[in-house]
Design a protein around this motif. Structure first.
Motif, PDB file in Angstrom:
ATOM      1  N   ASN A  78       0.670  -1.187  -0.088  1.00 34.48           N
ATOM      2  CA  ASN A  78       0.015  -0.037   0.032  1.00 34.48           C
ATOM      3  C   ASN A  78       0.753   1.267  -0.105  1.00 34.48           C
ATOM      4  O   ASN A  78       0.446   2.340  -0.416  1.00 34.48           O
ATOM      5  CB  ASN A  78      -0.913   0.284   1.328  1.00 34.48           C
ATOM      6  CG  ASN A  78      -2.152  -0.785   1.077  1.00 34.48           C
ATOM      7  OD1 ASN A  78      -2.895  -0.760   0.087  1.00 34.48           O
ATOM      8  ND2 ASN A  78      -2.316  -1.934   1.910  1.00 34.48           N
ATOM      9  N   GLN A 121      -7.759   4.291  -4.038  1.00 33.73           N
ATOM     10  CA  GLN A 121      -6.374   4.739  -3.393  1.00 33.73           C
ATOM     11  C   GLN A 121      -5.917   6.113  -3.979  1.00 33.73           C
ATOM     12  O   GLN A 121      -4.664   6.064  -3.629  1.00 33.73           O
ATOM     13  CB  GLN A 121      -5.763   3.463  -2.914  1.00 33.73           C
ATOM     14  CG  GLN A 121      -6.196   2.442  -2.146  1.00 33.73           C
ATOM     15  CD  GLN A 121      -5.368   1.285  -1.700  1.00 33.73           C
ATOM     16  OE1 GLN A 121      -5.378   0.433  -2.455  1.00 33.73           O
ATOM     17  NE2 GLN A 121      -4.658   1.272  -0.361  1.00 33.73           N
ATOM     18  N   ASN A 166      -2.541   1.286 -13.266  1.00 35.23           N
ATOM     19  CA  ASN A 166      -3.432   0.185 -12.895  1.00 35.23           C
ATOM     20  C   ASN A 166      -4.772   0.202 -13.186  1.00 35.23           C
ATOM     21  O   ASN A 166      -5.483   1.353 -13.181  1.00 35.23           O
ATOM     22  CB  ASN A 166      -2.881   0.143 -11.283  1.00 35.23           C
ATOM     23  CG  ASN A 166      -3.207  -1.122 -10.738  1.00 35.23           C
ATOM     24  OD1 ASN A 166      -3.079  -2.363 -11.086  1.00 35.23           O
ATOM     25  ND2 ASN A 166      -3.376  -1.168  -9.092  1.00 35.23           N
ATOM     26  N   GLU A 167      -5.222  -1.222 -13.853  1.00 35.64           N
ATOM     27  CA  GLU A 167      -6.600  -1.273 -13.840  1.00 35.64           C
ATOM     28  C   GLU A 167      -7.329  -0.505 -14.745  1.00 35.64           C
ATOM     29  O   GLU A 167      -8.533   0.087 -14.200  1.00 35.64           O
ATOM     30  CB  GLU A 167      -7.225  -1.365 -12.455  1.00 35.64           C
ATOM     31  CG  GLU A 167      -6.517  -2.248 -11.746  1.00 35.64           C
ATOM     32  CD  GLU A 167      -7.314  -2.624 -10.161  1.00 35.64           C
ATOM     33  OE1 GLU A 167      -8.164  -1.689  -9.670  1.00 35.64           O
ATOM     34  OE2 GLU A 167      -6.905  -3.628  -9.442  1.00 35.64           O
ATOM     35  N   GLN A 241      -2.329  -9.442 -12.610  1.00 37.45           N
ATOM     36  CA  GLN A 241      -2.390  -9.527 -11.030  1.00 37.45           C
ATOM     37  C   GLN A 241      -2.486 -10.986 -10.452  1.00 37.45           C
ATOM     38  O   GLN A 241      -1.591 -11.412  -9.718  1.00 37.45           O
ATOM     39  CB  GLN A 241      -3.463  -8.695 -10.456  1.00 37.45           C
ATOM     40  CG  GLN A 241      -3.287  -7.096 -10.608  1.00 37.45           C
ATOM     41  CD  GLN A 241      -4.409  -6.312 -10.232  1.00 37.45           C
ATOM     42  OE1 GLN A 241      -5.505  -6.942  -9.656  1.00 37.45           O
ATOM     43  NE2 GLN A 241      -4.454  -5.034 -10.298  1.00 37.45           N
ATOM     44  N   GLU A 272       0.428 -10.182  -8.544  1.00 38.23           N
ATOM     45  CA  GLU A 272      -0.593 -10.132  -7.109  1.00 38.23           C
ATOM     46  C   GLU A 272      -0.891 -11.462  -6.743  1.00 38.23           C
ATOM     47  O   GLU A 272      -2.211 -11.655  -6.626  1.00 38.23           O
ATOM     48  CB  GLU A 272      -1.378  -9.044  -6.975  1.00 38.23           C
ATOM     49  CG  GLU A 272      -0.917  -7.619  -7.800  1.00 38.23           C
ATOM     50  CD  GLU A 272      -1.959  -6.543  -7.365  1.00 38.23           C
ATOM     51  OE1 GLU A 272      -2.856  -6.657  -6.718  1.00 38.23           O
ATOM     52  OE2 GLU A 272      -1.648  -5.359  -7.808  1.00 38.23           O
ATOM     53  N   TRP A 339       0.825 -11.685  -3.098  1.00 39.42           N
ATOM     54  CA  TRP A 339       0.455 -10.583  -2.779  1.00 39.42           C
ATOM     55  C   TRP A 339       0.127 -10.818  -1.062  1.00 39.42           C
ATOM     56  O   TRP A 339      -0.841 -10.610  -0.436  1.00 39.42           O
ATOM     57  CB  TRP A 339      -1.227 -10.264  -3.312  1.00 39.42           C
ATOM     58  CG  TRP A 339      -1.443  -8.640  -2.986  1.00 39.42           C
ATOM     59  CD1 TRP A 339      -2.440  -8.214  -2.509  1.00 39.42           C
ATOM     60  CD2 TRP A 339      -0.681  -7.733  -3.781  1.00 39.42           C
ATOM     61  NE1 TRP A 339      -2.180  -6.694  -2.478  1.00 39.42           N
ATOM     62  CE2 TRP A 339      -1.401  -6.471  -3.301  1.00 39.42           C
ATOM     63  CE3 TRP A 339       0.726  -7.662  -4.470  1.00 39.42           C
ATOM     64  CZ2 TRP A 339      -0.922  -5.173  -3.639  1.00 39.42           C
ATOM     65  CZ3 TRP A 339       1.284  -6.256  -4.473  1.00 39.42           C
ATOM     66  CH2 TRP A 339       0.424  -5.182  -4.333  1.00 39.42           C
TER      67      TRP A 339
HETATM   68  C1  XIL Z   1      -4.987  -3.971  -1.801  1.00 43.67           C
HETATM   69  C2  XIL Z   1      -4.478  -4.151  -0.654  1.00 43.67           C
HETATM   70  O1  XIL Z   1      -3.755  -5.550  -0.242  1.00 43.67           O
HETATM   71  C3  XIL Z   1      -5.435  -3.914   0.474  1.00 43.67           C
HETATM   72  O2  XIL Z   1      -4.537  -3.929   1.774  1.00 43.67           O
HETATM   73  C4  XIL Z   1      -5.849  -2.588   0.187  1.00 43.67           C
HETATM   74  O3  XIL Z   1      -6.713  -2.349   1.297  1.00 43.67           O
HETATM   75  C5  XIL Z   1      -6.762  -2.532  -1.050  1.00 43.67           C
HETATM   76  O4  XIL Z   1      -5.667  -2.767  -2.310  1.00 43.67           O
HETATM   77  N1  XIL Z   1      -5.305  -4.613  -7.067  1.00 43.67           N
HETATM   78  C6  XIL Z   1      -4.004  -3.847  -6.736  1.00 43.67           C
HETATM   79  C7  XIL Z   1      -3.660  -3.779  -5.253  1.00 43.67           C
HETATM   80  O5  XIL Z   1      -3.565  -3.401  -7.795  1.00 43.67           O
HETATM   81  O6  XIL Z   1      -2.722  -2.655  -5.100  1.00 43.67           O
HETATM   82  C8  XIL Z   1      -4.614  -4.227  -4.294  1.00 43.67           C
HETATM   83  O7  XIL Z   1      -4.262  -4.288  -2.956  1.00 43.67           O
HETATM   84  C9  XIL Z   1      -5.345  -5.505  -4.538  1.00 43.67           C
HETATM   85  C10 XIL Z   1      -5.981  -5.395  -5.970  1.00 43.67           C
END
Ligand code: XIL
Length: 379
Positions: A78, A121, A166-167, A241, A272, A339
């Protein structure tokens, strides 16, 4: 849905807490005791893990022992996301990210930066003005550039590569409607890659997304990579991911996507990796409604103490299948990153529904390797 395994005996709670019942016991074989995951994988690809702040700051010493022994790459779970590292305009919070990069350097772990441009985020201020209205294209570009140059520039030469965007692609292959897309259109992606490259010309640059087995998203990502390349922009890899479940994705569809991305000339990373062992919930499920009933809650969180052997066996076999797939394509796969370190650390305990007890990672709550990991180490 069956409700077995939901009766909690107090004595089992104690055992479960130390993970004795989880996934085949706590006594690794002598050889598993000596070996390590990174040794077993050798130079096929980097094997990484995401670290939370307790780990990157050095407080979770038990997890760090696992990290140093078994992994050779790390990424921030994070603390490098924009809301964390750049909470207010003009104010950065670098302490946690600095600690993670220092930890990586001190221990010879390759550091990946995650992530620069993501709608989630994202700090509240980033795409709006003082009245809360969307900023102009010029202002958003300037903010993106300042953010990317500052963060990438700070770790220039120390971070091997960045998840730049990302995404951004949805399942029909079109662009996700985010503040970046709404204000800048498709152009926000090439701009982000350009700014990142200017800030650290030697850093690798990645596009990262989930649900990559989906054919529509696969095609959309392939189109995006080709466009970036045609414009002469640097892109080194596509990050898949790899948040898996017991019933998704279809491994062949996942492999097809790996091959489609590699065919554009970039590398592939599994960025991930985890696999929920719990009943699959979709984001669209109305969780607040169904969690009203205790019975439903228990059905959705069926293994609060330990994973039954039959489920553990299926989970381990499926993880091994995916691992074998990554090995099969190790000519194009450059990194596989879990992850989180142990099951207790996994975001899957709280996503897509809070308060579940999941078993998603390579090490159990007692810091012991799962059976399929032991198998990799000993073979
Ligand atoms: C997640 C984290 O693991 C959590 O702790 C946080 O609350 C939310 O994000 N895709 C991503 C990651 O690219 O950054 C995310 O991580 C999970 C989904």
């Amino acid at each position: 849905m069956k409700l077995r395994n939901t009766i909690i005996l107090p004595s089992l709670w104690v055992l479960g807490a130390v993970g004795v019942l989880a996934c085949g016991g706590v006594r690794p074989s002598a050889t598993a005791d000596e070996g390590s995951l990174k040794q077993a994988i050798g130079d096929r690809f980097l094997i990484g893990t995401a670290l939370n702040v307790r780990q990157s700051s050095g407080r979770d010493t038990a997890a760090l022992r696992v990290v140093k022994r078994h992994f050779n790459a790390i990424v921030a779970e994070n603390c490098m996301k924009s809301a964390e590292i750049h909470p207010e305009e003009g104010r950065y919070h670098f302490d946690d990210a600095d600690a993670l990069v220092n930890l990586g350097e001190a221990n010879g772990l390759t550091v990946t930066g995650h992530c620069l441009i993501w709608h989630s985020q994202l700090p509240r201020w980033f795409a709006v003005d003082k009245e809360g209205k969307p900023v102009s294209a010029e202002v958003l570009k300037a903010r993106m550039k300042e953010h990317i140059s500052t963060v990438v520039g700070r770790y220039k030469g120390r971070i091997k590569g960045w998840d730049v965007v990302n995404e951004a692609i949805v399942e029909d292959g079109s662009y996700r409607k985010t503040p970046f897309y709404d204000i800048l259109g498709e152009e926000f992606i090439p701009l982000a890659f350009q700014y990142a490259h200017e800030a650290d010309p030697d850093a690798e640059l990645y596009y990262n997304d989930y649900g990559m087995d989906n054919p529509g998203r696969r095609d959309g990502v392939v189109r995006l990579v080709k466009q970036l390349k045609e414009r002469g922009l640097r892109i080194d890899a596509v990050g898949m991911q790899g948040h898996l479940g017991m019933d998704y994705p279809d491994i062949h569809a996942f492999e097809t996507s790996m091959m489609a991305f590699a065919a554009t000339g970039v590398k592939v990373m599994i960025t991930e990796w985890d696999m929920s062992a719990l009943p699959t919930l979709t984001r669209s499920a109305n969780i607040s409604d169904i969690s009203d009933t205790a019975a439903f809650r228990q059905a959705l969180n069926p293994y609060p103490v330990a994973l039954p052997d039959s489920v553990s066996q299926r989970w381990n076999a499926r993880m091994k299948e995916f691992f074998n797939l990554f090995v099969k394509h190790s000519d194009v796969v450059t990194r596989v990153t879990a992850w989180g370190v142990t099951d207790g650390d996994s975001w899957k305990n709280n996503f897509p529904m809070p308060g579940r007890h999941d078993y998603a990672l390579l090490f159990d709550r007692a810091y012991q390797p799962k059976p399929f990991v032991k198998e990799i180490i000993t073979h």
